[in-house]
Design a protein around this motif. Structure first.
Motif, PDB file in Angstrom:
ATOM      1  N   LYS A  21      81.708  -0.685  63.158  1.00  0.00           N
ATOM      2  CA  LYS A  21      80.365  -1.236  63.065  1.00  0.00           C
ATOM      3  C   LYS A  21      80.288  -2.060  61.780  1.00  0.00           C
ATOM      4  O   LYS A  21      79.989  -1.545  60.717  1.00  0.00           O
ATOM      5  CB  LYS A  21      79.321  -0.117  63.048  1.00  0.00           C
ATOM      6  CG  LYS A  21      77.885  -0.625  62.920  1.00  0.00           C
ATOM      7  CD  LYS A  21      76.924   0.523  62.772  1.00  0.00           C
ATOM      8  CE  LYS A  21      75.497   0.014  62.548  1.00  0.00           C
ATOM      9  NZ  LYS A  21      74.545   1.107  62.325  1.00  0.00           N
ATOM     10  N   ASP A  51      80.618  -7.185  73.703  1.00  0.00           N
ATOM     11  CA  ASP A  51      81.159  -6.399  72.596  1.00  0.00           C
ATOM     12  C   ASP A  51      82.627  -6.732  72.338  1.00  0.00           C
ATOM     13  O   ASP A  51      83.069  -6.798  71.185  1.00  0.00           O
ATOM     14  CB  ASP A  51      80.982  -4.907  72.874  1.00  0.00           C
ATOM     15  CG  ASP A  51      81.447  -4.530  74.274  1.00  0.00           C
ATOM     16  OD1 ASP A  51      81.601  -5.430  75.122  1.00  0.00           O
ATOM     17  OD2 ASP A  51      81.661  -3.333  74.525  1.00  0.00           O
ATOM     18  N   LEU A  57      74.469  -3.763  64.251  1.00  0.00           N
ATOM     19  CA  LEU A  57      74.602  -3.044  65.515  1.00  0.00           C
ATOM     20  C   LEU A  57      76.040  -2.601  65.724  1.00  0.00           C
ATOM     21  O   LEU A  57      76.972  -3.320  65.351  1.00  0.00           O
ATOM     22  CB  LEU A  57      74.173  -3.940  66.688  1.00  0.00           C
ATOM     23  CG  LEU A  57      72.745  -4.483  66.657  1.00  0.00           C
ATOM     24  CD1 LEU A  57      72.514  -5.411  67.841  1.00  0.00           C
ATOM     25  CD2 LEU A  57      71.735  -3.363  66.654  1.00  0.00           C
ATOM     26  N   THR A  80      74.727  -8.575  63.183  1.00  0.00           N
ATOM     27  CA  THR A  80      75.671  -7.832  64.012  1.00  0.00           C
ATOM     28  C   THR A  80      77.111  -8.157  63.640  1.00  0.00           C
ATOM     29  O   THR A  80      78.001  -7.299  63.744  1.00  0.00           O
ATOM     30  CB  THR A  80      75.415  -8.145  65.489  1.00  0.00           C
ATOM     31  OG1 THR A  80      74.051  -7.824  65.810  1.00  0.00           O
ATOM     32  CG2 THR A  80      76.332  -7.338  66.395  1.00  0.00           C
TER      33      THR A  80
END
Length: 416
Positions: free
Chosen positions: A71, A377, A75, A180
């Motif tokens: 991470k 992702d 996020l 992010t």
């Protein structure tokens, strides 16, 4: 006949050793003694020093299983749980408060200052004209004109609120997307990136606001027209409008949820309004109730927090003013003014927080749904690894090739 006299058929001599051949050696067990039990085994070579496994290999002795990706920023780089989606917008404020809260506060100040700058001079003008009217007919005419002028002047703060709200949405989408990836942008950098997609955002915000205004004006016009008829018609019209309003609210909630990702798509994918509407509609397929519930719950939390903070201050100020000046002689005017100022300041601060959180929530939901439906992702992890290795990278938030979207506009996406 002896064995030596026997011959093979055909006259050939019988096989066998030659008469003068040497005898065959015999096996002697004493030449091979058994190994000693006390003898030590030969030394084995020392094991090599352990080395770190190469990328993609599982180290020896480690348990086999899935390990979540790192991470690096706001996020986690995998599909988000409901709790993460719910509280991630509030982390945006804590992670980069100067840029996010500052932008929200500027938006609120622009709206309030614009409203005060328009309505205070207008109200002073109307009051002075009414006081100078010679009879009641002139006063009534002035009041009727004041109402029309008031409605026209409402367009000015609405327009400024549209501009400020569209810009805030762009800033928050950029902040969530860059956060992010582990980036922390300053105030000027956020505004510069958001400005690239300002006009499509403004167009979308104007479309939504215009639809709301038209629907509201339609309902009001029907009720006003019904007042010219008998009381029974008025009552029936009001009841019908209430039922129609409930149905319109359901349709608005459905459309608002399905199209809630349009600002994020416009900013991060660099497409037009029509393509962004199609993308938002497609991304929310199968996730309608999750998206609707998250938006509704966060809105309820923010509204409740605003009421808890603002209402007690207003109530305490009113009670103190009533205790000091129970007869209303004006002795507690200072307390009333201070209470109003404090209430306005608190409303500005909470309004800024609310605007930031709601705009950031849309961006968080957009990234989560793309992780679930388009494996975003994996693309983000690849982007971070290449960036940290010094390899040139491309836009990780670009729409996938499978998405049937037209080419980006001339301005291109806001991502560098």
């Amino acid at each position: 006949m002896s064995d030596h006299d026997w011959q093979a058929p055909g006259g050939a001599p019988a096989p066998g050793p030659a008469p003068d051949a040497a005898p065959a050696p015999r096996f002697d067990p004493s030449a091979f003694p058994p190994p000693s039990v006390e003898a030590s085994p030969p030394a084995l070579p020392a094991p090599a020093a352990p080395t770190s496994p190469m990328y993609g290999q599982v180290p020896y002795g480690s348990p086999l299983g899935w390990t979540p990706p790192p991470k690096p920023g706001l996020l986690p780089l995998h599909p988000l749980g409901f709790g993460t989606v719910l509280w991630a917008p509030f982390k945006v404020l804590r992670r980069n408060p100067a840029a996010t809260f500052g932008t929200g506060l500027v938006v609120q100040l622009v709206s309030v200052v614009a409203m005060l700058a328009v309505f205070i001079p207008f109200m002073v003008f109307v009051v002075s004209r009414v006081e100078s009217a010679t009879d009641s007919a002139d006063a009534d005419a002035l009041m009727s004109g004041a109402i029309g002028g008031f409605l026209l002047l409402m367009l000015v703060p609405i327009a400024l609120s549209l501009i400020a709200g569209a810009f805030l949405q762009g800033v928050m989408v950029i902040e969530v997307a860059s956060g992010t990836l582990g980036e922390r942008l300053r105030f000027a950098a956020l505004w510069k990136r958001a400005a690239k997609r300002f006009w499509p955002l403004l167009g979308w915000t104007a479309m939504v606001t215009g639809a709301i205004v038209v629907a509201f004006a339609f309902f009001i016009a029907i009720i006003v027209v019904a007042t010219f008829f008998d009381p029974v018609t008025v009552i029936v019209t009001i009841l019908v409008m209430i039922l129609a309003g409930l149905g319109a609210a359901v349709v608005a909630a459905w459309l608002g949820t399905k199209l809630s990702l349009v600002p994020s798509v416009i900013v991060l994918e660099g497409v037009g309004i029509g393509t962004a509407m199609k993308r938002s509609w497609r991304l929310t397929d199968g996730f309608f109730w999750r998206t609707f519930g998250t938006l509704l719950l966060v809105g309820f939390i923010l509204n409740l927090a605003a009421q808890v903070v603002v209402q007690p201050v207003s109530l305490i100020g009113t009670i103190i003013a009533a205790i000091i000046d129970p007869t209303g002689t004006g002795a507690a005017i200072a307390i009333t003014v201070v209470t109003m100022i404090v209430t306005v300041i608190l409303s500005l601060l909470i309004g800024a927080i609310t605007a930031v959180v709601q705009a950031a929530l849309v961006a968080v939901i957009y990234i989560d749904l793309r992780m679930r439906t388009e494996a975003l992702d994996l693309e983000l992890v690849r982007h971070i690894e290449q960036r940290d290795a010094g390899v040139p990278v491309t836009d990780p938030y670009a729409a996938p090739a499978t998405a049937t979207a037209p080419a980006a506009t001339a301005a291109g996406p806001a991502w560098p």
